[in-house]
Design a protein around this motif. Structure first.
Motif, PDB file in Angstrom:
ATOM      1  N   UNK A   1      -0.895   9.563  15.018  1.00  0.00           N
ATOM      2  CA  UNK A   1      -1.272  10.836  14.408  1.00  0.00           C
ATOM      3  C   UNK A   1      -1.629  10.717  12.937  1.00  0.00           C
ATOM      4  N   UNK A   2      -1.469   9.536  12.381  1.00  0.00           N
ATOM      5  CA  UNK A   2      -1.837   9.279  10.982  1.00  0.00           C
ATOM      6  C   UNK A   2      -3.026   8.313  11.013  1.00  0.00           C
ATOM      7  N   UNK A   3      -4.226   8.778  10.614  1.00  0.00           N
ATOM      8  CA  UNK A   3      -5.407   7.918  10.755  1.00  0.00           C
ATOM      9  C   UNK A   3      -5.493   6.755   9.767  1.00  0.00           C
ATOM     10  N   UNK A   4      -4.583   6.712   8.798  1.00  0.00           N
ATOM     11  CA  UNK A   4      -4.659   5.621   7.803  1.00  0.00           C
ATOM     12  C   UNK A   4      -4.279   4.271   8.421  1.00  0.00           C
ATOM     13  N   UNK A   5      -4.910   3.205   7.933  1.00  0.00           N
ATOM     14  CA  UNK A   5      -4.610   1.849   8.415  1.00  0.00           C
ATOM     15  C   UNK A   5      -3.130   1.535   8.168  1.00  0.00           C
ATOM     16  N   UNK A   6      -2.524   0.828   9.124  1.00  0.00           N
ATOM     17  CA  UNK A   6      -1.102   0.498   9.019  1.00  0.00           C
ATOM     18  C   UNK A   6      -0.904  -1.022   9.044  1.00  0.00           C
ATOM     19  N   UNK A   7       0.043  -1.510   8.255  1.00  0.00           N
ATOM     20  CA  UNK A   7       0.371  -2.946   8.258  1.00  0.00           C
ATOM     21  C   UNK A   7       1.743  -3.122   7.604  1.00  0.00           C
ATOM     22  N   UNK A   8       2.216  -4.381   7.586  1.00  0.00           N
ATOM     23  CA  UNK A   8       3.522  -4.646   7.008  1.00  0.00           C
ATOM     24  C   UNK A   8       3.439  -5.637   5.855  1.00  0.00           C
ATOM     25  N   UNK A   9       4.336  -5.468   4.880  1.00  0.00           N
ATOM     26  CA  UNK A   9       4.447  -6.461   3.806  1.00  0.00           C
ATOM     27  C   UNK A   9       5.874  -7.002   3.825  1.00  0.00           C
ATOM     28  N   UNK A  10       5.965  -8.312   4.031  1.00  0.00           N
ATOM     29  CA  UNK A  10       7.263  -8.974   4.093  1.00  0.00           C
ATOM     30  C   UNK A  10       7.588  -9.568   2.725  1.00  0.00           C
ATOM     31  N   UNK A  11       8.793  -9.302   2.237  1.00  0.00           N
ATOM     32  CA  UNK A  11       9.236  -9.873   0.968  1.00  0.00           C
ATOM     33  C   UNK A  11      10.416 -10.799   1.273  1.00  0.00           C
ATOM     34  N   UNK A  12      10.204 -12.111   1.113  1.00  0.00           N
ATOM     35  CA  UNK A  12      11.250 -13.055   1.525  1.00  0.00           C
ATOM     36  C   UNK A  12      12.398 -13.095   0.517  1.00  0.00           C
ATOM     37  N   UNK A  13      12.187 -12.595  -0.700  1.00  0.00           N
ATOM     38  CA  UNK A  13      13.279 -12.577  -1.668  1.00  0.00           C
ATOM     39  C   UNK A  13      14.298 -11.481  -1.353  1.00  0.00           C
ATOM     40  N   UNK A  14      13.778 -10.267  -1.127  1.00  0.00           N
ATOM     41  CA  UNK A  14      14.691  -9.167  -0.779  1.00  0.00           C
ATOM     42  C   UNK A  14      15.007  -9.178   0.715  1.00  0.00           C
TER      43      UNK A  14
END
Ligand code: ZN
Length: 241
Positions: free
Chosen positions: A192-205
């Motif tokens: 229902x949200x037309x914006x592109x979706x992705x993930x950002x992984x932070x290995x420090x936190x």
């Protein structure tokens, strides 16, 4: 270090470029499959991902576009788009897709397009399917795509949970709870949200954040019209469905 996790690009080059701009400076980008299908720029997307992402997984639309999956498996709109895709894909790009693995590991995580039980077919939409993949999961975290809905599945104190993930929401990976995280879709979101979706992984936190970003949907729709792709597939991009 920061890594990008992308899935279900579906030949939407304009959305992909918008996401890549957000991921400038990351250590690496992982792609969870479905590079092609639905959208108007399959060759451009394959070439871009081939150059920038590692590892890259096989999705069901990738398989079908190279004739390795029965088109009867798909609905009529997806089928029409796949027939067009297989006609326009270059031989070189088809060969690249052919060589993609269905399952991989990345840092300390497992990655797959659909599920561990059936990597290119099964959709994890509820705790029922999630439970099976959690049992098969050898590491603590599994990243998936395929449903186009950013979400998380986990088991805690003997109870299964399935939750949607919103823009900017963060998930901690180091709490000892085995989990499945779906990063959503770059090229055809369905929550229902037309914006592109992705993930950002932070290995420090040791956290992953879901990000949503707008892109020029009108231009993609015009490109799809020009290629005579099914009107339903064109309209759904504006709705995020
Ligand atoms: Zn997909």
């Amino acid at each position: 270090m920061r890594y990008g996790i992308i899935a279900d690009i579906h030949a939407n080059e304009i959305a992909l470029e918008a996401v890549l701009r957000e991921l400038k400076g990351v250590e690496g980008i992982v792609c969870l499959g479905d590079l092609v299908g639905y959208g108007p720029n399959p060759n451009e997307c394959v070439q871009r991902i081939r150059k920038l992402c590692q590892p890259v997984l096989m999705g069901n639309h990738d398989l079908a576009s190279i004739g390795r999956m029965d088109l009867d498996w798909f609905n009529e709109y997806a089928r029409d788009a796949l027939l067009w895709t297989s006609q326009v894909l270059t031989l070189e790009n088809k060969r690249y897709l052919e060589g993609l693995p269905t399952k991989e590991s990345f840092l300390d995580f497992e990655i797959v397009h659909g599920s561990l039980r059936s990597p290119t077919e099964e959709y994890i939409t509820s705790t029922i399917e999630a439970k099976v993949s959690l049992r098969l999961l050898e590491k603590d975290v599994l990243f998936i795509g395929h449903t186009h809905v950013p979400s998380i599945f986990f088991e805690k104190d003997g109870r299964m949970y399935a939750e949607r993930l919103q823009d900017k929401e963060e998930v901690s990976l180091g709490d000892g709870i085995k989990k499945i995280i779906n990063v959503g879709s770059v090229g055809q979101p369905r929550d229902g949200d037309p914006r592109a979706s992705f993930g950002i992984l932070d290995t420090e936190s040791n956290r992953v954040q879901i990000k949503r970003i707008p892109y020029d949907i009108d231009s993609v729709q015009r490109l799809m019209e020009r290629e005579n792709l099914p009107p339903y597939l064109i309209q759904r991009l504006s709705l995020g469905l």
